[in-house]
Design an enzyme around this catalytic site. Structure first.
Site, PDB file in Angstrom:
ATOM      1  N   LYS A 206       0.836  -1.203   0.000  1.00 15.07           N
ATOM      2  CA  LYS A 206       0.000   0.000   0.000  1.00 15.07           C
ATOM      3  C   LYS A 206       0.874   1.258   0.000  1.00 15.07           C
ATOM      4  CE  LYS A 206      -3.425   2.376   2.810  1.00 15.07           C
ATOM      5  NZ  LYS A 206      -4.310   2.351   3.963  1.00 15.07           N
ATOM      6  N   GLU A 212      10.614  -4.800   4.255  1.00 14.06           N
ATOM      7  CA  GLU A 212      10.651  -6.230   3.938  1.00 14.06           C
ATOM      8  C   GLU A 212      10.288  -6.451   2.472  1.00 14.06           C
ATOM      9  OE1 GLU A 212       9.180  -4.711   6.433  1.00 14.06           O
ATOM     10  OE2 GLU A 212       8.827  -6.010   8.170  1.00 14.06           O
ATOM     11  N   GLY A 267      -4.837  -1.710   4.975  1.00 16.97           N
ATOM     12  CA  GLY A 267      -4.099  -2.866   4.458  1.00 16.97           C
ATOM     13  C   GLY A 267      -4.797  -4.191   4.748  1.00 16.97           C
ATOM     14  N   ARG A 268      -5.251  -4.367   5.983  1.00 16.02           N
ATOM     15  CA  ARG A 268      -5.866  -5.651   6.364  1.00 16.02           C
ATOM     16  C   ARG A 268      -7.272  -5.825   5.808  1.00 16.02           C
ATOM     17  NH1 ARG A 268      -4.611  -2.284  10.405  1.00 16.02           N
ATOM     18  NH2 ARG A 268      -6.235  -1.430  11.754  1.00 16.02           N
ATOM     19  N   GLU A 353      -4.613  -6.368  14.838  1.00 15.76           N
ATOM     20  CA  GLU A 353      -4.098  -5.075  14.394  1.00 15.76           C
ATOM     21  C   GLU A 353      -5.217  -4.025  14.471  1.00 15.76           C
ATOM     22  OE1 GLU A 353      -0.528  -4.322  11.465  1.00 15.76           O
ATOM     23  OE2 GLU A 353      -2.346  -4.339  10.273  1.00 15.76           O
ATOM     24  N   HIS A 384      -4.767 -32.755  18.079  1.00 17.15           N
ATOM     25  CA  HIS A 384      -3.604 -33.547  18.486  1.00 17.15           C
ATOM     26  C   HIS A 384      -2.483 -32.653  18.992  1.00 17.15           C
ATOM     27  CE1 HIS A 384      -5.465 -37.185  16.944  1.00 17.15           C
ATOM     28  NE2 HIS A 384      -5.990 -36.358  16.053  1.00 17.15           N
ATOM     29  N   LYS A 512       9.511  -0.509  13.979  1.00 17.77           N
ATOM     30  CA  LYS A 512      10.085  -0.165  12.660  1.00 17.77           C
ATOM     31  C   LYS A 512      11.192   0.870  12.831  1.00 17.77           C
ATOM     32  CE  LYS A 512       5.952  -0.655   9.770  1.00 17.77           C
ATOM     33  NZ  LYS A 512       5.003   0.077   8.938  1.00 17.77           N
TER      34      LYS A 512
HETATM   35  O1  F6P Z   1       2.081  -4.215   9.910  1.00 18.66           O
HETATM   36  C1  F6P Z   1       1.923  -2.894   9.588  1.00 18.66           C
HETATM   37  C2  F6P Z   1       1.400  -2.722   8.201  1.00 18.66           C
HETATM   38  O2  F6P Z   1       1.326  -1.352   7.948  1.00 18.66           O
HETATM   39  C3  F6P Z   1       0.053  -3.396   7.946  1.00 18.66           C
HETATM   40  O3  F6P Z   1      -1.014  -2.655   8.401  1.00 18.66           O
HETATM   41  C4  F6P Z   1       0.093  -3.569   6.470  1.00 18.66           C
HETATM   42  O4  F6P Z   1      -0.865  -4.485   6.038  1.00 18.66           O
HETATM   43  C5  F6P Z   1       1.508  -4.058   6.298  1.00 18.66           C
HETATM   44  O5  F6P Z   1       2.269  -3.306   7.233  1.00 18.66           O
HETATM   45  C6  F6P Z   1       2.069  -3.891   4.920  1.00 18.66           C
HETATM   46  O6  F6P Z   1       2.068  -2.560   4.514  1.00 18.66           O
HETATM   47  P1  F6P Z   1       2.240  -2.163   3.017  1.00 18.66           P
HETATM   48  O7  F6P Z   1       1.127  -2.756   2.235  1.00 18.66           O
HETATM   49  O8  F6P Z   1       2.219  -0.662   3.004  1.00 18.66           O
HETATM   50  O9  F6P Z   1       3.576  -2.691   2.539  1.00 18.66           O
END
Ligand code: F6P
Length: 547
Positions: A206, A212, A267-268, A353, A384, A512
């Protein structure tokens, strides 16, 4: 004049809980032969039996009062109608607009957002169909066979979970891969067996700033250029899904190959828009439309059904009862269908979240515990592993048992066995088994009295452990859409009752920030930033790591 406030209803609920004491579910069922029939709701291909919760009619009446006095109806309207209910980020919350039919209007600051949504949906559909039919080719002219979604959190969990769930609807040529972890192992595993000429990367972020994702995307980009020998290959092998066009083009992806969304989609909550591209690639436009239609049907149910017959409202209120009055600290998600194996992880982000907050919208501390730990695994595997604790542990964790009625092709006896186990576990958790009953069984089996007395406490079950049983008519795109929207709205309702902002996530920021400083120090000979002694020692230990 009536003075019913949420606080006064919380107090009445607390008094009611004290009165109810440890009243056993067995007793509630014995006292009322209509209980099971009354405590069930069916809508949008989903059937919920909530009779195995430790509630009476009075509990439900009070919980419904809690929802009403908390302003749920008004907040629900505010969300659907584009008010900026995410106040800390001054954003509207309109993921529901992503699944509205094209004929509807959703105004945000006086402007209809549906045409923009439909335009992106159509671009995604057109692109996906070119890939699916084999017209979109890699740098050496062969059609795409492998799609790698690089993203994390909401840009990973939703599409991954849905693609797993809907595998039987998958395109026969296309294989989907998901890379979220930055440790290098996951991207390496994918790249090792990938054919650069037939692999398409989706960089899903987003913000397009998530370290990452960008790190994995750069690794994939370098790999592709190294194999293709030409930067021009990027245009055939990289697309982006983001709200940040500038960063996408800085990365080297032509914005013609970017699919956008908007800051009013969290995002979620984003799998319903362009973040769902891997889903469209896997199951096609028709399948994706059915997923959206199922979610929209649940939106309509949530908006229109009276609270006492409203699936998300009921599930949310029962959750609040368990957390705030019965002291449950966690909630188990136990799907009895292998294809739903990523559902617990998806719901973890969705719920924790969203509602893992300890201040209310106005910044004051919350008055009651929020956000139980969401955890789980396919139920049959859980039996199990962690079910021992559910049956005989000191605390209790309410369970959402999730089953599918229609069986997968050709596996009647497997399906029946899984279903039987699910129903039996809910029954066992509720009914338990007294030490006397256990002792009688052992005596009947001829065990010596001394052994009977020694074993009875170990083999007894307290029961009275609550659960919901949620049945999907079938595991298809439409019903899955309804299921996911149900949980989204359940989370929303709980957020309203707790008074928190379910749509920001400031809690992920500090880690972060600190990671950037730690990263800096890991690469140096000595620390440039101040750290506590434990952190400094861990950094020092890393510097002495084996190479
Ligand atoms: O974990 C924090 C967060 O901002 C989430 O809300 C989001 O889904 C995820 O990181 C990934 O963010 P992005 O889509 O901006 O890479």
């Amino acid at each position: 004049m009536s003075t019913t406030t949420p606080e006064s209803v919380w107090q009445r609920l607390a008094a009611h809980r004290a009165e109810l004491g440890e009243r056993h579910l067995n007793e509630l069922f014995e006292a009322d032969s209509t209980r099971a029939g009354r405590m069930q709701v069916e809508a949008c291909g989903l059937f919920l039996d909530y009779s195995k919760n430790r509630v009476t009619d009075e509990t439900l009446r009070l919980l419904l009062d809690l929802a009403k006095t908390s302003g749920l109806a008004q907040r629900r309207t505010a969300m659907f109608e584009g008010e900026r209910i995410n106040t800390t980020e001054q954003r509207a919350v309109l993921h529901t607009a992503l699944r509205r039919p094209a004929s509807e209007v959703v105004l945000l600051d006086g402007r209809d957002v549906v045409p923009d949504v439909v335009a992106v949906r159509e671009r995604v559909a057109r692109f996906a169909e070119t890939v699916r039919c084999g017209d979109w080719c890699g740098y050496d002219g062969r059609p795409i066979t492998d799609i790698v979604n690089i993203g994390i959190g909401g840009s990973d969990l939703g599409p991954l979970m849905v693609c797993e769930a809907l595998k039987p609807f998958a395109h026969p040529r296309l294989r989907l891969h998901f890379v979220s972890n930055v440790d290098g192992v996951q991207i390496d595993d994918v790249l090792r067996s990938a054919d650069p000429g037939t692999t398409l990367f989706i960089v899903a972020s987003k913000t397009f700033t998530t370290q990452e994702t960008l790190t994995n995307a750069h690794t994939a980009r370098a790999w592709l250029i190294g194999r293709a020998g030409d930067e021009a290959a990027i245009a055939r092998h990289f697309v982006a899904v983001s709200t940040n066009a500038e960063a996408v083009s800085r990365f080297g992806i032509d914005t013609a190959n970017m699919f956008g969304f908007w800051d009013w989609v969290g995002g979620r909550y984003s799998l319903w828009g362009a973040i769902g591209l891997p889903i469209v690639l896997q199951i096609g436009t028709q399948g994706f439309d059915a997923l959206l239609a199922g979610a929209h049907a649940m939106d309509v149910h949530f908006r229109e059904a009276p609270f006492e017959r409203n699936l998300p409202v009921l599930m949310a209120l029962l959750g609040i009862w368990n957390v705030d009055f019965l002291d449950a600290r966690s909630q188990v998600i136990a799907p009895y269908h292998q294809r739903l194996h990523r559902l617990p992880a998806f719901l973890q982000q969705l719920d924790m979240e969203s509602n893992g907050k300890s201040v209310r919208l106005d910044g004051t501390p919350v008055a009651h515990p929020t956000s139980p730990v969401i955890w789980g695994e396919t139920g049959i595997n859980g039996q199990h592993a962690y079910f021992q604790m559910l049956h005989q542990g000191t605390g209790f964790a309410p369970v959402d048992f999730i089953g599918v009625l229609a069986r997968p092709d050709g596996a009647e006896h497997h399906h029946r066995l899984a279903f039987a186990n699910m129903v039996a576990q809910a029954e066992a958790l509720m009914r338990g088994k007294s030490a006397d009953a256990v002792a009688a069984e052992m005596r009947a089996a001829g065990l010596a009295e001394e052994r009977v007395r020694a074993l009875a406490p170990h083999r007894a079950f307290p029961g009275n452990r609550p659960s919901n049983t949620l049945l999907l008519e079938r595991l298809d795109p439409r019903t899955l859409g309804a299921l996911l929207a149900l949980y989204e709205h359940r989370t929303f309702v709980q957020g309203v009752v707790w008074g928190v902002n379910s749509f920001d996530q400031w809690g992920v920021e500090l880690g972060k920030q600190l990671a950037a400083r730690v990263l800096d120090d890991l690469a140096a000979d000595q620390d440039r930033h101040p750290h506590d002694a434990s952190t400094a020692a861990l950094i020092a230990r890393y510097r002495r790591r084996p190479v």
